[in-house]
Design an enzyme around this catalytic site. Structure first.
Site, short mmCIF file in Angstrom:
data_model
loop_
_atom_site.label_atom_id
_atom_site.label_comp_id
_atom_site.label_asym_id
_atom_site.label_seq_id
_atom_site.Cartn_x
_atom_site.Cartn_y
_atom_site.Cartn_z
N ILE A 35 0.58 -1.08 0.12
CA ILE A 35 -0.03 -0.27 0.30
C ILE A 35 0.98 1.24 0.15
O ILE A 35 2.19 1.36 0.61
CB ILE A 35 -1.24 -0.20 1.22
CG1 ILE A 35 -1.68 -1.36 1.87
CG2 ILE A 35 -1.81 1.28 0.96
CD1 ILE A 35 -3.13 -1.96 0.61
N GLU A 36 0.97 1.96 -0.55
CA GLU A 36 1.39 4.04 -0.90
C GLU A 36 -0.15 4.83 -0.11
O GLU A 36 -0.91 5.00 -0.75
CB GLU A 36 2.08 4.26 -1.71
CG GLU A 36 2.58 5.21 -1.64
CD GLU A 36 2.74 5.10 -3.48
OE1 GLU A 36 2.90 6.83 -3.92
OE2 GLU A 36 2.94 5.04 -4.77
N ILE A 37 0.94 5.57 0.77
CA ILE A 37 -0.10 6.23 0.73
C ILE A 37 1.12 7.98 -0.12
O ILE A 37 1.87 7.73 0.83
CB ILE A 37 -0.27 6.93 2.09
CG1 ILE A 37 -1.52 5.76 2.53
CG2 ILE A 37 -1.21 7.83 2.55
CD1 ILE A 37 -2.91 5.62 1.63
#
Length: 176
Positions: free
Chosen positions: A133-135
């Site tokens: 997951i990337e934010i």
């Protein structure tokens, strides 16, 4: 591939509908996607003959698919590699996200990308099964089409539609 770009939208796509994520435990993954990322469980067709769940948020769906024999079919990823397959979410405050990840004791990697004096911050972490997951605050970086001079300010749907119209116009000009 370049020829397809000139044709605009050959498959007449309208949006991203969902991504499927294979998981060891549907319940553990629902907890993560609901309580960490804010997705909401939604009804899934009852005709499926395998364990899974559907969640929805931010205009896309996450379809969780429980794998048979998880230890054999889903090796655990320990290293956080930003170059691995991942899904990225835009956020309002990188500081708030980083604080929340620390509070929840979620291991993450921070990166910063610079392009023409514009900085984009990225936080990468895994779901319970190792899916990345990337934010980010990626909307700060302008999207510049490789064909043409028009600047698209962000990844928003309005700008995507504008870009698709420009590509269609360009295609019409080229094939006149």
């Amino acid at each position: 591939m370049k020829d397809n770009m000139m044709r605009g939208n050959p498959l007449h796509l309208t949006s991203l509908n969902h991504i499927s994520v294979v998981c060891k435990s549907v319940e553990e993954s629902i907890d993560f996607y609901q309580n960490v990322l804010g997705f909401v469980p939604v009804r899934r067709p009852g005709s499926f003959d395998f364990n899974g769940a559907w969640l929805f948020g931010y205009g896309i769906g996450i379809h969780l698919l429980q794998v048979d024999e998880p230890e054999k079919n889903l090796p655990k990823k320990d290293e956080i590699n930003p170059k691995d397959n991942h899904i990225s979410f835009q956020c309002e405050s990188m500081g708030a996200v980083e604080k929340k990840l620390k509070d929840m004791a979620i291991k993450y990697v921070r990166q910063r990308v610079e392009e023409g004096g514009i900085y984009v911050d990225q936080l990468f972490f895994h779901d319970p099964d190792g899916f990345m997951i990337e934010i980010c605050n990626c909307d700060d970086l302008p999207m510049i089409p490789l064909a043409g001079d028009n600047l698209v300010r962000s990844c928003s749907r309005v700008n995507l539609q504008m870009l698709q119209q420009q590509q269609q116009q360009l295609h019409q000009l080229v094939h006149q």
